[in-house]
Design a protein around this motif. Sequence first.
Motif, PDB file in Angstrom:
ATOM      1  N   LEU A   1      93.037  42.166  68.793  1.00  0.00           N
ATOM      2  CA  LEU A   1      93.127  43.008  69.985  1.00  0.00           C
ATOM      3  C   LEU A   1      92.680  44.434  69.684  1.00  0.00           C
ATOM      4  CD1 LEU A   1      93.910  42.943  72.928  1.00  0.00           C
ATOM      5  CD2 LEU A   1      96.249  43.470  72.274  1.00  0.00           C
ATOM      6  N   GLN A   2      93.045  44.943  68.508  1.00  0.00           N
ATOM      7  CA  GLN A   2      92.633  46.288  68.113  1.00  0.00           C
ATOM      8  C   GLN A   2      91.115  46.373  67.974  1.00  0.00           C
ATOM      9  OE1 GLN A   2      94.665  49.052  67.931  1.00  0.00           O
ATOM     10  NE2 GLN A   2      92.694  50.071  67.897  1.00  0.00           N
ATOM     11  N   LEU A   3      90.484  45.336  67.421  1.00  0.00           N
ATOM     12  CA  LEU A   3      89.016  45.313  67.321  1.00  0.00           C
ATOM     13  C   LEU A   3      88.372  45.357  68.700  1.00  0.00           C
ATOM     14  CD1 LEU A   3      88.422  42.688  64.492  1.00  0.00           C
ATOM     15  CD2 LEU A   3      87.893  45.134  64.424  1.00  0.00           C
ATOM     16  N   LEU A   4      88.939  44.632  69.642  1.00  0.00           N
ATOM     17  CA  LEU A   4      88.420  44.630  71.003  1.00  0.00           C
ATOM     18  C   LEU A   4      88.555  46.008  71.645  1.00  0.00           C
ATOM     19  CD1 LEU A   4      87.325  43.128  73.484  1.00  0.00           C
ATOM     20  CD2 LEU A   4      89.699  42.552  74.041  1.00  0.00           C
ATOM     21  N   VAL A   5      89.712  46.626  71.491  1.00  0.00           N
ATOM     22  CA  VAL A   5      89.939  47.961  72.052  1.00  0.00           C
ATOM     23  C   VAL A   5      88.990  48.974  71.407  1.00  0.00           C
ATOM     24  CG1 VAL A   5      91.613  49.849  72.190  1.00  0.00           C
ATOM     25  CG2 VAL A   5      92.309  47.516  72.741  1.00  0.00           C
ATOM     26  N   ASP A   6      88.836  48.917  70.092  1.00  0.00           N
ATOM     27  CA  ASP A   6      87.917  49.825  69.400  1.00  0.00           C
ATOM     28  C   ASP A   6      86.495  49.671  69.908  1.00  0.00           C
ATOM     29  OD1 ASP A   6      90.037  50.753  67.930  1.00  0.00           O
ATOM     30  OD2 ASP A   6      89.491  49.667  66.089  1.00  0.00           O
ATOM     31  N   HIS A   7      86.071  48.430  70.123  1.00  0.00           N
ATOM     32  CA  HIS A   7      84.717  48.183  70.630  1.00  0.00           C
ATOM     33  C   HIS A   7      84.550  48.744  72.043  1.00  0.00           C
ATOM     34  CE1 HIS A   7      80.892  46.224  71.313  1.00  0.00           C
ATOM     35  NE2 HIS A   7      81.375  45.739  72.437  1.00  0.00           N
ATOM     36  N   MET A   8      85.536  48.528  72.893  1.00  0.00           N
ATOM     37  CA  MET A   8      85.460  49.031  74.264  1.00  0.00           C
ATOM     38  C   MET A   8      85.392  50.551  74.287  1.00  0.00           C
ATOM     39  SD  MET A   8      88.090  46.385  76.124  1.00  0.00           S
ATOM     40  CE  MET A   8      88.279  47.408  77.548  1.00  0.00           C
ATOM     41  N   ILE A   9      86.184  51.195  73.440  1.00  0.00           N
ATOM     42  CA  ILE A   9      86.183  52.656  73.390  1.00  0.00           C
ATOM     43  C   ILE A   9      84.853  53.173  72.869  1.00  0.00           C
ATOM     44  CG2 ILE A   9      87.201  54.654  72.220  1.00  0.00           C
ATOM     45  CD1 ILE A   9      89.901  53.167  72.445  1.00  0.00           C
ATOM     46  N   SER A  10      84.312  52.563  71.810  1.00  0.00           N
ATOM     47  CA  SER A  10      83.040  53.049  71.261  1.00  0.00           C
ATOM     48  C   SER A  10      81.903  52.847  72.260  1.00  0.00           C
ATOM     49  CB  SER A  10      82.719  52.374  69.923  1.00  0.00           C
ATOM     50  OG  SER A  10      82.462  50.998  70.095  1.00  0.00           O
ATOM     51  N   GLU A  11      81.929  51.754  73.017  1.00  0.00           N
ATOM     52  CA  GLU A  11      80.904  51.543  74.043  1.00  0.00           C
ATOM     53  C   GLU A  11      81.036  52.564  75.171  1.00  0.00           C
ATOM     54  OE1 GLU A  11      78.127  49.407  74.448  1.00  0.00           O
ATOM     55  OE2 GLU A  11      78.503  49.378  72.302  1.00  0.00           O
TER      56      GLU A  11
END
Length: 110
Positions: A27-37
């Motif tokens: 879930l943290q990887l998904l959140v990090d990806h969404m924020i960086s995008e």
Amino acid sequence: MGAVTTNQGPHDPSPHRADDRPTGAALQLLVDHMISESVADLDRPHVLAITEAGHTYVSGPYADAQAALCALEDDRRVNAEVAGARSYRVSPLLPPFCPHLADGRGSADG
């Protein structure tokens, strides 16, 4: 809730719970990806859409989100008497999603 599935090997890169929800790390990887995008979107070209009396006008493209927001504020300042009746939306200008353009034809880069 909380039980880990047993059909996954020890090297499975996608840990999920038995109820098929991602674990904290996934879930943290998904959140990090969404924020960086989302942050990367700020540097992409943007357009400003202004809706008034059922009509929508599009202005731009602008170099980035900040330039589009400056255009929004300029429009509000110059048209202060009608700005309250307008709605504004700043959006990133993304490349078209067309299957015939998937090979790179029509892109600005090549």
